[in-house]
Design a protein around this motif. Structure first.
Motif, PDB file in Angstrom:
ATOM      1  N   THR B 148      31.288  56.593  37.148  1.00  0.00           N
ATOM      2  CA  THR B 148      30.730  55.693  36.128  1.00  0.00           C
ATOM      3  C   THR B 148      31.462  54.355  36.111  1.00  0.00           C
ATOM      4  OG1 THR B 148      32.091  56.779  34.449  1.00  0.00           O
ATOM      5  CG2 THR B 148      29.766  57.439  34.560  1.00  0.00           C
ATOM      6  N   SER B 149      32.412  54.181  36.997  1.00  0.00           N
ATOM      7  CA  SER B 149      33.045  52.859  37.147  1.00  0.00           C
ATOM      8  C   SER B 149      33.171  52.584  38.642  1.00  0.00           C
ATOM      9  CB  SER B 149      34.408  52.825  36.446  1.00  0.00           C
ATOM     10  OG  SER B 149      35.263  53.835  36.958  1.00  0.00           O
ATOM     11  N   PRO B 150      32.000  52.444  39.309  1.00  0.00           N
ATOM     12  CA  PRO B 150      32.016  52.348  40.777  1.00  0.00           C
ATOM     13  C   PRO B 150      32.696  51.092  41.319  1.00  0.00           C
ATOM     14  CG  PRO B 150      29.779  52.085  39.924  1.00  0.00           C
ATOM     15  CD  PRO B 150      30.628  52.479  38.776  1.00  0.00           C
ATOM     16  N   TYR B 151      32.976  50.128  40.438  1.00  0.00           N
ATOM     17  CA  TYR B 151      33.738  48.949  40.869  1.00  0.00           C
ATOM     18  C   TYR B 151      35.085  48.870  40.156  1.00  0.00           C
ATOM     19  CZ  TYR B 151      29.396  47.549  43.089  1.00  0.00           C
ATOM     20  OH  TYR B 151      28.284  47.517  43.877  1.00  0.00           O
ATOM     21  N   GLY B 152      35.524  49.979  39.582  1.00  0.00           N
ATOM     22  CA  GLY B 152      36.811  50.005  38.889  1.00  0.00           C
ATOM     23  C   GLY B 152      36.633  50.082  37.388  1.00  0.00           C
ATOM     24  N   PRO B 153      37.630  50.618  36.682  1.00  0.00           N
ATOM     25  CA  PRO B 153      37.510  50.778  35.228  1.00  0.00           C
ATOM     26  C   PRO B 153      37.458  49.438  34.505  1.00  0.00           C
ATOM     27  CG  PRO B 153      39.696  51.463  35.982  1.00  0.00           C
ATOM     28  CD  PRO B 153      38.906  51.132  37.202  1.00  0.00           C
TER      29      PRO B 153
END
Lengths: 401, 280
Positions: B148-153
């Motif tokens: 759910t954070s495919p580009y980072g939190p």
């Protein structure tokens, strides 16, 4: 029909969870807040992917619990955003007090529920105990029977919720796992624009606005609280009509509509079976072996649980010698323990219809309910009907006592 | 002759084997360190209750042969406090994941620490919601990915050591699965500690966290955890680091003696009763 020709579809293999996510994307939601819970999680996973890839311009809030998920949706909706959330089981239970806030504040939030059993003991498997517990929360409750219908229902849900005659939140339920995690061919809109012609983004509800400050949800005393809650009674009555209108308009725009009760072979049958959710598919599969066993059974599936569609239930009852009601939830402490059966009996009694209602509790914690079970349930009911027998207690199908 | 499967078999529900934990998961290492600690301390297993919430770690009471309760997501700590107040003679242990303890149950953690409730909270930190398939957690470090954070939190992570210490926990330690013996020793201290003890364990989730973050096997992720886990002695909880690229500080950061929740409650009751007698 002119509108119909303009609509382009893409046919994709989707789980019901993914179908719901596609619908939320096509509804151009502004905000999604959610917390992971099986079997809902892939709805919001897909949405976060859409947002991350730029396919959906929305904010995703990774909250710390379901209580916060619906609360955040309330905040966003109160500011005029089109808000969406999704949950299941204990998540829906944790939201319970917030469900009343969303409806009491008359906010048109849409939520999908992958219906699942409740603890304790823990069960991650499907049944409808969670969804049926929302009965008195003043949410409109739709229950889909296929991934396609779930997609269509989420779009219809915004149409219903944001109608100025309604302004109530809408829940779209479907079977946890049996639907949430199984793939079906689903037609989704080739571009969101077509969906927005059906559900234009227009703020129809009272919102907060610091330019003209108001307070929502403030203390109501005995002199006015009752009237404010009565407005929800009226809104629910209006919702009953609006649900039908929204479905009809969906049909005119997109070529698919479902009505309130989906029926197969219910005219001139020996008896009719009424249920909700994906189990209807099992019933249709069983129709052939039931017919071969010499019973003419009709099948009906309720698509709307709140407001309760008493008119359609009455019409079904009027042409039925008996109703077999299959429930996937238990109202503990009631002899007739199926939530749907109880509503059906209440409607029949108040309209003076006195046909046998055979209530079977099935599929609890996703106990298998096969075509063969369907045959046995219908046969047992038919035998009781022939003897003129009624029941005053639900039959707990397949339970080991 | 009866075959002994494992020297610590008596603490394990062998009939529940195999576990649902994935191959290479760190939770088993924690379980083994714990039962070794119990064995070395010679604590009567009938005096231990394990309470867990939801998550992979929440399965612990299924597999260890102690009295146990598997309760709602996030609610293990209040249930444990209830058990402890009803039966102060028992050692009550909460075992949960980072989502369970820091997210949905975060409020309970700080209040249990504030009260110095006489329980032990063990938190398996694998940086992600593992059971539900890999969503962003309150502990997910910067520069790592989840589904759910495919580009980072989108937010900075919680540092559980600092939270527990700031809230008033009287024993706070952080270890990793790379140091099972030190972890066992820390469990022994926590089990004997008066008041609220909190142990965080940095652990590998190779199937979910490992895969999405490019670790091809459990060993690679284990090596990473071993490398970033720096043991530092003699520093306070607020000098520790929680940084995926540099260092996650391990060690024991708080160990002090203060009245427990039950002692404080008893003291108030005693004083109230005595003052009442004076008036009479």
């Amino acid at each position: 029909m002119e509108e119909l020709t303009k609509v382009e579809w893409v046919r994709l293999p989707l789980s019901t969870n993914y179908a719901v996510a596609y619908a939320a994307k096509d509804a151009d939601i502004d905000i999604v807040s959610a917390y992971p819970i099986t079997p809902q999680t892939t709805v919001v996973e897909k949405l976060s992917e859409f947002i991350a890839n730029g396919e959906l311009k929305a904010q995703m809030i990774h909250v710390e619990s379901e209580h916060s998920a619906l609360s955040a949706a309330i905040g966003a909706s109160a500011m005029g955003a089109r808000a969406f959330t999704a949950t299941a089981s204990q998540g829906l239970e944790l939201m319970h007090e917030v469900l009343h806030i969303a409806s009491g504040l008359r906010l048109p939030i849409v939520m999908s529920v992958a219906a699942r059993a409740l603890s304790a003991p823990i069960s991650i498997w499907g049944d409808y105990t969670d969804l049926m517990n929302t009965r008195d929360t003043s949410w409109v409750v739709l229950i889909a029977g296929s991934a396609q219908e779930a997609y269509d229902s989420v779009l219809q849900a915004y149409k219903i919720a944001e109608d100025s005659r309604v302004l109530l939140p809408v829940m779209v339920g479907y079977d946890g796992f049996l639907m949430s995690h199984t793939y079906e061919p689903v037609s989704v809109l080739a571009n969101s624009g077509a969906a927005l012609r059906y559900i234009p983004k227009k703020v129809t509800w009272a919102t907060l606005n610091p330019e003209r400050p108001i307070t929502v949800g403030a203390m109501a005393n005995p002199d006015w609280y009752y009237e404010i809650k009565y407005q929800q009674v009226e809104a629910m009555k209006a919702a009953y009509e609006v649900v039908k209108e929204a479905d009809a308009e969906y049909g005119r725009t997109f070529g698919r509509s479902y009505g309130i009760i989906e029926e197969t072979d219910t005219d001139g049958s020996d008896l009719n079976v009424l249920t909700y959710g994906g189990i209807y598919g099992t019933l249709l599969e069983s129709s052939e072996i039931i017919r071969k066993n010499g019973i003419k059974a009709g099948f009906a599936r309720l698509r709307l649980f709140r407001p309760f569609p008493y008119e359609e239930v009455l019409k079904l009852a009027e042409k039925s010698s008996a109703l077999v009601v299959l429930d996937r939830a238990i109202t503990y402490g009631m002899p007739i323990a199926g939530p749907l059966a109880r509503e059906v009996i209440s409607v029949l009694y108040s309209h003076g219809i006195n046909i046998p209602v055979y209530n079977f509790i099935v599929g609890i914690g996703q106990r298998s309910f096969t075509e063969n079970d369907a045959l046995k349930v219908v046969s047992a009911s038919f035998e009781m009907l022939k003897r003129g027998q009624k029941i005053d207690e639900s039959i707990y199908w397949g339970v080991r006592e | 002759m009866e075959l002994e499967l494992h020297p610590l078999e008596k603490y394990i529900r062998t009939e529940k084997m195999p576990t649902t934990w994935c191959p290479g998961c760190g939770i088993g290492t924690e379980a083994q360190a714990f039962i070794r600690a119990v064995d070395e301390l010679k604590i009567d297993p009938k005096k231990i209750v394990i309470v867990s919430g939801i998550g992979c770690t929440g399965r612990m009471p299924h597999y260890l042969r102690f009295d146990g309760a598997h309760v709602l997501h996030g609610r293990a700590i209040p249930v444990a406090i209830g058990i402890k107040l009803a039966r102060p003679d028992l050692k009550v242990v909460v075992w949960g994941g980072d989502g369970d303890i820091l997210s949905i149950g975060g409020n309970h953690l700080i209040h249990a620490a504030r009260r110095n409730a006489d329980i032990t909270v063990i938190m398996n930190n694998n940086f992600i919601y593992g059971l539900t398939g890999g969503q962003v957690a309150p502990t997910t470090p910067k520069d790592t990915l989840t589904y759910t954070s495919p580009y980072g939190p989108d937010s900075k992570p919680f540092d559980a050591v600092k939270i527990a210490a700031a809230a008033g926990a009287t024993y706070v330690a952080r270890w990793s699965t790379a140091y099972p013996v030190l972890l066992k020793e820390s469990f022994k201290k926590a089990l004997q500690h008066r008041g609220f003890s909190f142990i965080e364990i940095i652990s590998q989730c190779p199937e979910i966290f490992g895969r999405i973050n490019g670790f091809k096997d459990p060993y690679g992720l284990y090596q990473k955890i071993r490398k970033i886990g720096q043991i530092r002695r003699g520093i306070g909880p607020f000098e520790t680091k929680y940084d995926w690229n540099e260092e996650i500080t391990l060690g024991e950061f708080v160990n002090k003696d203060e009245p427990t929740y039950l002692e404080q409650l008893s003291q108030i009751i005693k004083e109230a009763q005595e003052s009442g007698q004076d008036e009479a």
